[in-house]
Write a protein that holds these residues in place. Structure first.
Motif, short mmCIF file in Angstrom:
data_model
loop_
_atom_site.label_atom_id
_atom_site.label_comp_id
_atom_site.label_asym_id
_atom_site.label_seq_id
_atom_site.Cartn_x
_atom_site.Cartn_y
_atom_site.Cartn_z
N PRO A 26 -49.19 28.85 -90.80
CA PRO A 26 -49.35 27.56 -91.49
C PRO A 26 -48.85 26.40 -90.63
O PRO A 26 -48.12 26.58 -89.66
N GLY A 27 -49.26 25.20 -91.02
CA GLY A 27 -48.81 24.02 -90.31
C GLY A 27 -49.74 23.62 -89.18
O GLY A 27 -50.80 24.21 -88.98
N ASN A 28 -49.30 22.60 -88.43
CA ASN A 28 -50.15 22.01 -87.40
C ASN A 28 -49.57 22.09 -86.00
O ASN A 28 -50.05 21.43 -85.08
N LEU A 29 -48.52 22.91 -85.81
CA LEU A 29 -47.84 22.92 -84.52
C LEU A 29 -48.53 23.82 -83.49
O LEU A 29 -48.49 23.55 -82.30
N CYS A 30 -49.16 24.88 -83.98
CA CYS A 30 -49.81 25.81 -83.06
C CYS A 30 -51.14 25.25 -82.58
O CYS A 30 -51.76 24.41 -83.22
N PHE A 361 -41.91 20.85 -94.31
CA PHE A 361 -42.35 21.54 -95.53
C PHE A 361 -43.74 21.07 -95.94
O PHE A 361 -44.61 21.88 -96.27
N THR A 362 -43.97 19.76 -95.93
CA THR A 362 -45.31 19.27 -96.28
C THR A 362 -46.34 19.76 -95.29
O THR A 362 -47.51 19.98 -95.64
N ASP A 363 -45.93 19.99 -94.05
CA ASP A 363 -46.85 20.48 -93.02
C ASP A 363 -47.32 21.90 -93.32
O ASP A 363 -48.51 22.21 -93.24
N ILE A 364 -46.38 22.78 -93.70
CA ILE A 364 -46.78 24.17 -93.95
C ILE A 364 -47.53 24.29 -95.27
O ILE A 364 -48.34 25.21 -95.45
#
Length: 432
Positions: A26-30, A361-364
């Motif tokens: 989840p999220g936008n880091l990868c 948290f909002t990212d995931i």
């Protein structure tokens, strides 16, 4: 409690090896180019829960003997090679024999020095201002609008002191620096051999943090939220028939908020590059935060003071790229947006949960945040009193956001990757 993670490594030998694809995290880091698939250890439910708890720096505080009013907090960063720059604070404030509660999340950036300072000392300043205003009113209740003004004023004063404490080291302030050589400035700042007080003060100016701070009065009738940046406050309220309402109490102070963009542009007319690519001076995402002095002081502050701070800046080009646009500071505001929310302290009042969270948290959660929070609230409502006492509400919320099953949680906990694959996550859940 300041919510600083211990950073200890955990052993993942208990689970078999599985493989994760890019879309599983989840999220936008990868990035799709991060060498997928990547291995992880697939833990069973109990092991996944245990390891998630151990990695989350949990803390809980009961604000009354029954445990009805409590707060659970966590700070989570699964990458062992990376220290979280998020922090939280949960504490009681005793004033004139009565007890207020303060809870907060902070999302630091560029380094951890300023966020640690804010976490430890900003609540003290809020308490001092609260003491003054309550003493002035004696036995009378302080009107909520005055508390809101006090709250904002205390946070501004705290932030102003970060730069002012450094400028006071030089008689005459910023204008006096032109009369001093670099070596003379270094002699004032680099005092590590004699305690490092000046060095510590100056170092705080180099970094920053967003802040979301909640204050609840002793009668439990009022909540105030002070927001700077892109953390988020949610009110989760029981509506009957096992239903829950999720209300967003805060607004993001960044380039995604057109009102914030317009505010900054109005404050700097004739400066089209005051916001560039959705960032302040083209360099930083939050439009309101604590610290980040190079965006609040004239360029001379950075060039003469921060460049001379040990060990110096060998490459000043990243700084100069935005300093050349710094004409009429401040560009980042330290004035929080304060929201007042009335509470019902009666025993039969519907249950309410205040969630304070960093943008990790909002990212995931992504677009599923309301569904995630609703499912978490329903699960919490069906739990026994013993289960609620034994399990952190914040940890249950993180578990839900990570997928609500051992495999999904295991992927995030044990992914074989050297660089961070999730943004730092801080959560405070306060029962109201």
């Amino acid at each position: 409690m300041d919510g600083m993670p211990e950073g200890s490594k955990l052993s993942w030998d208990a689970g078999p090896t599985s493989f994760a694809s890019f879309g599983d995290i989840p999220g936008n880091l990868c990035s799709p180019t991060d060498g997928w698939p990547r291995s992880f250890r697939n833990l069973n439910h109990d092991a996944a829960w245990e390891h998630l708890a151990a990695a989350s720096n949990l803390h809980s505080v009961k604000f009354d003997p029954t445990g009805r009013w409590r707060a659970d907090a966590l700070n989570f960063q699964p990458c062992a090679e990376t220290s979280s720059q998020d922090r939280y604070a949960v504490q009681q404030i005793h004033i004139q024999g009565r007890v207020w509660t303060l809870s907060a999340v902070f999302d630091g950036h560029l380094g951890s020095h300023t966020v640690e300072h804010v976490t430890r000392h900003m609540p003290i300043i809020v308490r001092e201002h609260l003491e003054v205003i309550t003493q002035k009113h004696g036995d009378r209740v302080v009107p909520p609008p005055l508390i809101a003004d006090m709250f904002a004023m205390s946070i501004r004063a705290f932030d102003d002191a970060i730069a002012n404490d450094v400028l006071e080291l030089f008689p005459g302030g910023l204008s006096s620096l032109s009369r001093l050589s670099d070596s003379q400035i270094q002699e004032v700042l680099d005092d590590q051999l004699s305690g490092g007080l000046n060095y510590t003060k100056a170092r705080l100016c180099m970094y920053g943090t967003t802040a979301l701070v909640a204050l609840v009065d002793p009668d439990h009738k009022n909540l105030w939220l002070a927001n700077l940046g892109d953390c988020q406050g949610l009110m989760v309220s029981e509506t009957g028939h096992k239903g829950w309402d999720v209300e967003v109490l805060t607004r993001f102070h960044n380039g995604e908020n057109p009102l914030e963009v317009q505010r900054v542009m109005n404050e700097h007319p004739g400066e089209p590059e005051c916001i560039l690519d959705g960032r302040v001076l083209g360099a930083i995402a939050p439009f309101r935060c604590l610290g980040d002095t190079p965006f609040k002081q004239p360029p001379e502050f950075t060039r003469r003071i921060l460049y001379n701070l040990y060990p110096g800046q060998h490459d000043t080009s990243p700084w100069e790229e935005f300093l050349m646009r710094n004409h009429t500071p401040p560009y980042i505001s330290s004035t929080p947006e304060v929201t007042h929310y009335p509470l019902d302290p009666s025993p039969r009042a519907p249950r309410k949960y205040l969630i304070l969270c960093s943008d990790g948290f909002t990212d995931i959660c992504g677009t599923n945040q309301r569904a995630i929070v609703d499912q978490w609230a329903r699960a919490a409502a069906s739990s026994s009193s013993r289960e609620l006492d034994e399990k952190s509400l914040a940890l249950q919320l993180l578990w839900q956001a990570l997928g609500n099953d051992p495999t999904s949680v295991s992927r995030v906990l044990t992914l074989n990757m050297d660089s961070p694959w999730l943004d730092d996550v801080s959560i405070v859940v306060q029962c109201l």
